[in-house]
Scaffold this motif. Structure first.
Motif, short mmCIF file in Angstrom:
data_model
loop_
_atom_site.label_atom_id
_atom_site.label_comp_id
_atom_site.label_asym_id
_atom_site.label_seq_id
_atom_site.Cartn_x
_atom_site.Cartn_y
_atom_site.Cartn_z
N TRP A 8 1.03 -1.12 0.11
CA TRP A 8 0.05 -0.03 -0.08
C TRP A 8 0.72 1.20 -0.05
CZ3 TRP A 8 -2.46 -1.56 5.11
CH2 TRP A 8 -1.83 -1.00 6.33
N ASP A 9 0.17 2.33 -0.50
CA ASP A 9 0.85 3.47 -0.63
C ASP A 9 0.37 4.44 0.19
OD1 ASP A 9 1.74 6.22 -1.30
OD2 ASP A 9 1.72 5.76 -3.51
N ASN A 10 0.83 4.73 1.26
CA ASN A 10 0.29 5.73 2.32
C ASN A 10 -0.08 7.02 1.66
OD1 ASN A 10 -0.17 6.11 5.15
ND2 ASN A 10 1.28 7.78 4.92
N SER A 11 0.67 7.34 1.28
CA SER A 11 0.53 8.86 0.40
C SER A 11 -0.86 8.79 -0.41
CB SER A 11 1.28 9.25 -0.41
OG SER A 11 2.55 9.48 0.19
N ASN A 12 -0.99 7.82 -1.06
CA ASN A 12 -2.19 7.76 -1.97
C ASN A 12 -3.61 7.79 -1.00
OD1 ASN A 12 -1.35 8.42 -4.86
ND2 ASN A 12 -0.83 6.34 -4.90
N ILE A 13 -3.47 6.75 -0.13
CA ILE A 13 -4.52 6.48 0.78
C ILE A 13 -4.86 7.94 1.41
CG2 ILE A 13 -5.28 5.57 2.77
CD1 ILE A 13 -3.50 3.07 1.92
N PHE A 14 -3.96 8.61 2.02
CA PHE A 14 -4.10 9.75 2.87
C PHE A 14 -4.62 10.72 1.96
CE2 PHE A 14 -2.85 13.49 5.41
CZ PHE A 14 -3.56 13.22 6.53
N LEU A 15 -4.04 10.98 0.70
CA LEU A 15 -4.46 12.46 -0.25
C LEU A 15 -5.85 11.77 -0.55
CD1 LEU A 15 -1.01 12.72 -2.25
CD2 LEU A 15 -2.16 14.31 -0.29
N GLU A 16 -6.31 10.74 -0.83
CA GLU A 16 -7.50 10.54 -1.32
C GLU A 16 -8.72 10.73 -0.18
OE1 GLU A 16 -10.65 9.54 -4.10
OE2 GLU A 16 -8.44 10.46 -4.19
N ALA A 17 -8.36 10.54 0.94
CA ALA A 17 -9.30 10.56 2.05
C ALA A 17 -9.26 12.21 2.13
CB ALA A 17 -8.69 10.12 3.24
N GLN A 18 -8.23 12.84 2.28
CA GLN A 18 -8.22 14.23 2.10
C GLN A 18 -9.37 14.96 1.22
OE1 GLN A 18 -4.17 15.65 1.94
NE2 GLN A 18 -4.34 16.09 4.17
N ARG A 19 -9.32 14.29 -0.01
CA ARG A 19 -10.12 14.82 -1.25
C ARG A 19 -11.44 14.54 -1.06
NH1 ARG A 19 -12.94 13.09 -4.87
NH2 ARG A 19 -12.54 10.89 -4.46
N LEU A 20 -11.69 13.39 -0.47
CA LEU A 20 -13.07 12.92 -0.23
C LEU A 20 -13.70 13.91 1.04
CD1 LEU A 20 -15.40 10.99 -0.56
CD2 LEU A 20 -14.45 9.49 0.95
N ALA A 21 -13.00 14.31 1.84
CA ALA A 21 -13.58 15.12 2.92
C ALA A 21 -13.65 16.50 2.40
CB ALA A 21 -12.33 15.32 4.12
N GLU A 22 -13.10 16.84 1.49
CA GLU A 22 -13.38 18.33 1.02
C GLU A 22 -14.59 18.13 0.16
OE1 GLU A 22 -9.78 19.52 -0.90
OE2 GLU A 22 -9.00 20.32 0.76
N GLU A 23 -14.67 17.24 -0.78
CA GLU A 23 -15.55 16.79 -1.59
C GLU A 23 -17.13 16.80 -0.87
OE1 GLU A 23 -17.03 13.00 -3.78
OE2 GLU A 23 -15.18 13.89 -4.81
N ARG A 24 -16.89 16.18 0.29
CA ARG A 24 -18.24 16.10 1.22
C ARG A 24 -18.39 17.39 1.81
NH1 ARG A 24 -18.09 11.15 4.97
NH2 ARG A 24 -20.19 12.18 5.48
N ASN A 25 -17.74 18.52 1.68
CA ASN A 25 -17.85 19.82 2.19
C ASN A 25 -18.01 19.88 3.84
OD1 ASN A 25 -18.19 21.32 -0.09
ND2 ASN A 25 -20.19 21.00 -0.38
N GLU A 26 -17.00 18.95 4.44
CA GLU A 26 -17.10 18.84 5.79
C GLU A 26 -16.39 20.29 6.40
OE1 GLU A 26 -18.51 16.47 7.55
OE2 GLU A 26 -18.97 15.46 6.03
N GLY A 27 -16.33 21.45 5.52
CA GLY A 27 -15.63 22.50 6.20
C GLY A 27 -14.32 22.80 5.58
N PRO A 28 -13.92 23.98 5.55
CA PRO A 28 -12.66 24.35 5.06
C PRO A 28 -11.29 23.58 5.51
CG PRO A 28 -13.32 26.14 6.50
CD PRO A 28 -14.44 25.23 6.22
N ALA A 29 -11.30 23.22 6.68
CA ALA A 29 -10.22 22.60 7.47
C ALA A 29 -10.34 21.29 7.50
CB ALA A 29 -9.84 23.16 8.83
N SER A 30 -11.44 20.44 6.72
CA SER A 30 -11.74 19.11 6.89
C SER A 30 -10.56 18.31 6.50
CB SER A 30 -12.98 18.94 5.93
OG SER A 30 -12.63 19.11 4.68
N ARG A 31 -9.58 18.64 5.54
CA ARG A 31 -8.78 18.00 4.96
C ARG A 31 -7.51 17.76 6.03
NH1 ARG A 31 -6.60 19.09 0.00
NH2 ARG A 31 -4.69 18.34 0.52
N TYR A 32 -7.68 18.75 6.83
CA TYR A 32 -6.44 18.41 8.06
C TYR A 32 -6.99 17.79 9.34
CZ TYR A 32 -4.67 22.14 5.00
OH TYR A 32 -4.08 22.86 4.06
N ARG A 33 -8.15 17.57 9.28
CA ARG A 33 -8.96 16.59 10.52
C ARG A 33 -8.93 15.16 10.03
NH1 ARG A 33 -12.54 21.04 10.18
NH2 ARG A 33 -14.24 19.49 9.48
N ILE A 34 -8.49 14.71 8.97
CA ILE A 34 -8.50 13.30 8.31
C ILE A 34 -7.86 12.34 9.25
CG2 ILE A 34 -7.76 11.66 6.51
CD1 ILE A 34 -10.06 13.20 5.96
#
Length: 78
Positions: A8-34
């Motif tokens: 597994w590629d940790n970077s891809n897993i984490f970056l995709e989770a950040q993208r999904l958080a932003e896509e769900r409109n969980e707030g402007p800082a959502s990508r940092y709360r993953i």
């Protein structure tokens, strides 16, 4: 039961989770709360099959180095 190899590629897993958080409109800082539960992710990946070998790669921020140590203690080569 067949043994599995996990790569597994940790970077891809984490970056995709950040993208999904932003896509769900969980707030402007959502990508940092993953937070990703890597123990659960590993269990999902091997699905109760014996792990022959596991290898993890990718960027890990310094504040998350404890995750790398935990993966190593579970027999994952990092």
């Amino acid at each position: 039961m067949e043994r599995v190899f996990i790569y597994w590629d940790n970077s891809n897993i984490f970056l995709e989770a950040q993208r999904l958080a932003e896509e769900r409109n969980e707030g402007p800082a959502s990508r940092y709360r993953i937070r990703i539960n890597f123990d659960d992710l590993l269990r999902l990946a091997h699905a109760n099959r014996p792990v022959e070998r596991a290898f993890a790669a990718g960027f890990v921020p310094p504040e998350m180095r404890h995750l790398w140590n935990r993966m190593e203690s579970n027999g994952i080569q990092v």
